[in-house]
Design an enzyme around this catalytic site. Structure first.
Site, PDB file in Angstrom:
ATOM      1  N   TRP A  35       0.826  -1.214   0.000  1.00 46.44           N
ATOM      2  CA  TRP A  35       0.000   0.000   0.000  1.00 46.44           C
ATOM      3  C   TRP A  35       0.855   1.256   0.000  1.00 46.44           C
ATOM      4  CZ3 TRP A  35      -1.744   2.625   5.015  1.00 46.44           C
ATOM      5  CH2 TRP A  35      -0.786   2.459   6.021  1.00 46.44           C
ATOM      6  N   ASP A  36       2.151   1.083   0.277  1.00 42.07           N
ATOM      7  CA  ASP A  36       3.095   2.205   0.251  1.00 42.07           C
ATOM      8  C   ASP A  36       2.915   3.016  -1.030  1.00 42.07           C
ATOM      9  OD1 ASP A  36       3.953   0.062   1.918  1.00 42.07           O
ATOM     10  OD2 ASP A  36       5.980   0.850   1.982  1.00 42.07           O
ATOM     11  N   GLU A  78       1.172  -2.168  12.791  1.00 40.92           N
ATOM     12  CA  GLU A  78       1.453  -3.610  12.729  1.00 40.92           C
ATOM     13  C   GLU A  78       1.943  -4.194  14.055  1.00 40.92           C
ATOM     14  OE1 GLU A  78       4.120  -3.728   9.426  1.00 40.92           O
ATOM     15  OE2 GLU A  78       2.503  -3.592   7.961  1.00 40.92           O
ATOM     16  N   LYS A 126       3.181   1.106  16.160  1.00 40.42           N
ATOM     17  CA  LYS A 126       4.317   1.148  15.248  1.00 40.42           C
ATOM     18  C   LYS A 126       4.223   2.389  14.345  1.00 40.42           C
ATOM     19  CE  LYS A 126       6.419  -1.676  11.599  1.00 40.42           C
ATOM     20  NZ  LYS A 126       6.337  -2.952  10.870  1.00 40.42           N
ATOM     21  N   GLN A 127       3.010   2.751  13.957  1.00 39.69           N
ATOM     22  CA  GLN A 127       2.815   3.855  13.009  1.00 39.69           C
ATOM     23  C   GLN A 127       1.374   4.331  13.135  1.00 39.69           C
ATOM     24  OE1 GLN A 127       3.529   0.551  10.155  1.00 39.69           O
ATOM     25  NE2 GLN A 127       2.621   1.948   8.684  1.00 39.69           N
TER      26      GLN A 127
END
Ligand code: IFM
Length: 767
Positions: free
Chosen positions: A333-334, A474, A586-587
């Site tokens: 998806w980046d 994640e 994580k993000q």
């Protein structure tokens, strides 16, 4: 040359070898070559990755196969072989010129027997001619007369971290040419390289070829007097059977054409540079007052442009671009969420190519949905040539080799909405209705069908739910009702209905065909509407804080400060299951939702969620995808210092190796995020179907920010100074009447004043 176009290294540090190979990657959208040295080094990891050339590999299913190395050019001086691991290095400088796309190096070296020589190299992967690679080398003896020997090879002895993908099919050399024809072992893709060596100066230079197995080599020998310079040009053409059924002949013919047209290194480099100029004229961002930020954004833009497919709509940009073996050249998806916006706004033709990859991989997405028992199409979390799921299911643990379950392939289902979001974003910004009619609508609608049966009705609570997923964060797996996933699925179903409505109005016949083909019955559309209204997101009505997933607030809370200073990610410190049971991210997950669906949430909700989630996020060692998003939200929330701190983290991902993993390859999503942080964060660009506005929210030391972007086919320019920043004016205490039109002018209103700005920006950009 303005230093802000140059990435420079002035000392050779063997400890940084692999990281610097990544930083000095060059590419032309067809292939990428890591910055390994021409003469080689025992520890080097040379790699040339041709996009789309995948081959089977254990565990990760398929990976981009490291192509035969086109770089080798060994130099011997009076019988002593040059190498950075021997002799004495008296001077060293390596420069990647971002503007011209040329990587160069200067070295002064004294051999173990005391002969001193000046050496320099330049190389490029032609942007004007994707099948052409070129390098030039200068050799000048400084304190001796003697024999110089050059050995230019095509090296087929290459591997991906020890795994061999190629068989040599044929090789040879004659008439100052060598060739190597290789074939991947499983996917059976043929790849051919042909090289020639052109040497100027040096008495009695003669060139012959040798035929070591898998490594055809041209050998040039000549005598140089002290102070005399030998110039050697190695030109390489490369084709694969993906473009031409007989790549060896195509590569031969290509070299013939260049020599018949008298195209030598200088002409070829000039054509390459002209092509880069064209891209920079639109895509450059100009920052005054922050040289590091200026270089970082140009580096990011360079690497995005160097990796974007030009003539191939069956490949995309892998997470590590074309720079390394990590993530196996897989596409995530980046691309749609982080990189695509840069292309949509500055190079829409390339954005179109990237989206066509998703169109071409729809059949695989249908297969994935159907394998799970769902209708419609579900995109793979990790995707390669066919688009089938290639996420490893189990991988050996880095430390003890024990099996680690990778959940993303099963649970990171949000990618399906992310791809639809990318398609919609492209359409909304470019106004490319034809594309939406022919391709985009099918992507958006076919993937919407997946959600309709992936959700479950909870009769107890009278709501739809999605269970067993992993959101962008994640560190948590097997969540129920992840807010990002549910929010994006809701958006997807709503957008699908709107898209179909638009299609029915504008192209009724085509709409009817699609309705019949995808079985878009009224009952189905009604169900989509019900789901988008009743798919649950847990949001505290009083504070506005959204719970990342069901029961997230019941997990053990964490104070990340108590773990400082640390050099490892929170997941390494707590273990996979340890992190899964704590409120550590994580993000951005909820915060990413608030950014992507910005209009659906007010400032109060954004601030409340920022206050909750930002302190619980592993900014330094979590995902490189996080900092840019935090920077944008911090801009929006009027927190310039926080915005700049996060921006720097993204800016330094590769250039300063902030996470210590740049050796694994470029952080391409972070590069795309950096562009968004500048344009949507500091530049406050907002685009709506009727116009656009920009708001200066510049870091305090920035004196100017200017950039171009396309809006519905028209090139626009934004040129901002601190005086246009509402906060700055507030501080300076001199708000002026009518100034709000400077901060948030709609595109149509701006036109009159733009011509001067554009000239100004163009002048700056051409410096
Ligand atoms: O897609 C990302 C993911 O969000 C975080 N881990 C790395 C992946 C590839 O960049």
């Amino acid at each position: 040359m303005d230093d802000n176009w140059l990435i420079t290294e002035t000392t050779f540090d063997p400890q940084q070898l692999h990281r610097q190979e990544t930083v000095f990657t060059i590419g032309n959208g067809y292939l990428g070559t890591r910055g390994a040295f021409e003469e080689g080094l025992p520890e080097a990891r040379p790699a040339t990755l041709v996009n789309g050339v995948y081959d089977a590999v254990p565990v990760a299913f398929t990976e981009l196969a490291n192509a035969p190395n086109w770089l080798p050019l060994a130099i011997s001086i009076n019988g002593e072989r040059f190498g950075l691991e021997r002799g004495q290095l008296l001077h060293y400088r390596r420069t990647l010129n971002l503007r011209t796309g040329v990587l160069s190096r200067e070295v002064r070296w004294r051999s173990p027997r005391g002969h001193t020589v000046d050496l320099s190299w330049a190389r490029f992967a032609s942007l004007a001619d994707p099948h052409l690679l070129a390098l030039r080398c200068h050799v000048t003896p400084l304190d001796f007369d003697g024999e110089i020997e050059l050995r230019a090879a095509l090296d087929g002895h290459v591997d991906n971290r020890g795994y061999v993908h190629w068989d040599t099919i044929a090789q040879g050399g004659a008439d100052n040419r060598i060739w190597l024809h290789s074939r991947t072992r499983a996917s059976r893709i043929d790849l051919a390289e042909v090289a020639t060596l052109i040497v100027q100066a040096g008495e009695a230079t003669n060139i012959s070829s040798t035929d070591c197995s898998g490594c055809p080599t041209l050998v040039a020998r000549g005598r140089l007097r002290q102070g005399q310079t030998m110039v050697a040009d190695k030109l390489v053409t490369l084709y694969t059977s993906r473009e031409d059924a007989a790549p060896n002949q195509a590569a031969e013919r290509h070299l013939d054409r260049l020599s018949a047209a008298g195209q030598g290194y200088a002409e070829l480099q000039a054509a390459h540079q002209i092509e880069w100029e064209k891209y920079w004229a639109i895509s450059d961002i100009f920052i005054e007052g922050d040289d590091q930020a200026q270089r970082a954004i140009r580096f990011s833009i360079f690497q995005l442009l160097a990796a974007a497919p030009r003539d191939d709509t069956r490949v995309s940009i892998p997470a590590k671009a074309l720079s390394s073996f990590a993530y196996f050249g897989h596409v995530f998806w980046d691309t749609e969420i982080y990189m695509l916006p840069f292309f949509i706004y500055t190079q829409p033709r390339l954005a179109h190519n990237l989206l066509m990859y998703r169109y071409h991989t729809l059949p695989a997405a249908r297969r994935k949905a159907s394998a799970g028992g769902y209708p419609g199409a579900q995109y793979a979390w990790e995707s390669a040539d066919t688009g089938d799921e290639v996420t490893p299911v189990w991988v050996p643990h880095r430390k003890d080799g024990s099996p680690v379950r990778i959940w993303t392939g099963d649970q990171a289902i949000h990618i399906t909405a992310d791809v639809a979001y990318g398609a919609w974003h492209y359409w909304r910004t470019t106004g490319d209705d034809d594309w939406m009619v022919d391709y985009g609508a099918e992507i958006v609608l076919e993937t919407a069908r997946f959600w309709e049966s992936r959700v479950k009705w909870n009769a107890c609570w009278a709501r739809y739910e999605i269970s067993r997923v992993m959101g962008p964060d994640e560190y948590h797996h097997t969540e129920n009702n992840n807010a990002y996933t549910n929010g994006m699925a809701r958006w997807h179903l709503k957008t699908a209905r709107e898209t179909l409505g638009w299609l029915q109005n504008t192209r009724p016949t085509l709409a009817d065909q699609l309705v019949a083909r995808l079985d878009l019955t009224p009952a189905r559309l009604a169900r989509w509407e019900a789901i988008s209204e009743q798919l649950h997101i847990f949001q505290d009505p009083s504070s506005g804080v959204i719970e990342q997933c069901e029961n997230f607030f019941a997990l053990k809370d964490i104070d990340l400060g108590t773990y400082e200073p640390r050099q490892q990610s929170m997941q390494v410190l707590l273990g996979i299951e340890g992190a899964n049971t704590q409120q550590v991210l994580k993000q951005p997950d909820v915060l990413l939702l608030l950014y992507l669906l910005s209009d659906e949430y007010d400032q109060r909700a954004k601030k409340a969620n920022w206050d909750y989630y930002a302190p619980r996020t592993d900014h330094t060692f979590g995902s490189s995808l996080g900092p840019a998003i935090h920077a944008i939200l911090a801009c929006e929330l009027g927190m310039p210092d926080a915005a700049y701190t996060h921006f720097r983290r993204a800016a330094q991902a590769d250039l300063m190796d902030v996470r210590g993993n740049a050796d694994d390859g470029l952080h391409a999503a972070s590069a795309g995020g950096l562009w968004q942080a500048i344009v949507f964060g500091f530049g406050g660009l907002k685009v709506t179907p009727v116009g656009w506005s920009a708001t200066a929210r510049l870091p305090s030391h920035w004196r100017r920010l200017s950039f171009h972007f396309y809006h519905r086919g028209k090139l626009e320019t934004v040129d901002l100074t601190p005086e246009q920043d509402p906060q700055h004016r507030g501080k300076a205490g001199r708000p002026e009447r009518g100034d709000e039109t400077q901060d948030a002018q709609m595109g149509s209103k701006r036109q009159s004043g733009l011509a001067d700005n554009r000239r100004l920006v163009q002048r700056r950009m051409s410096r």
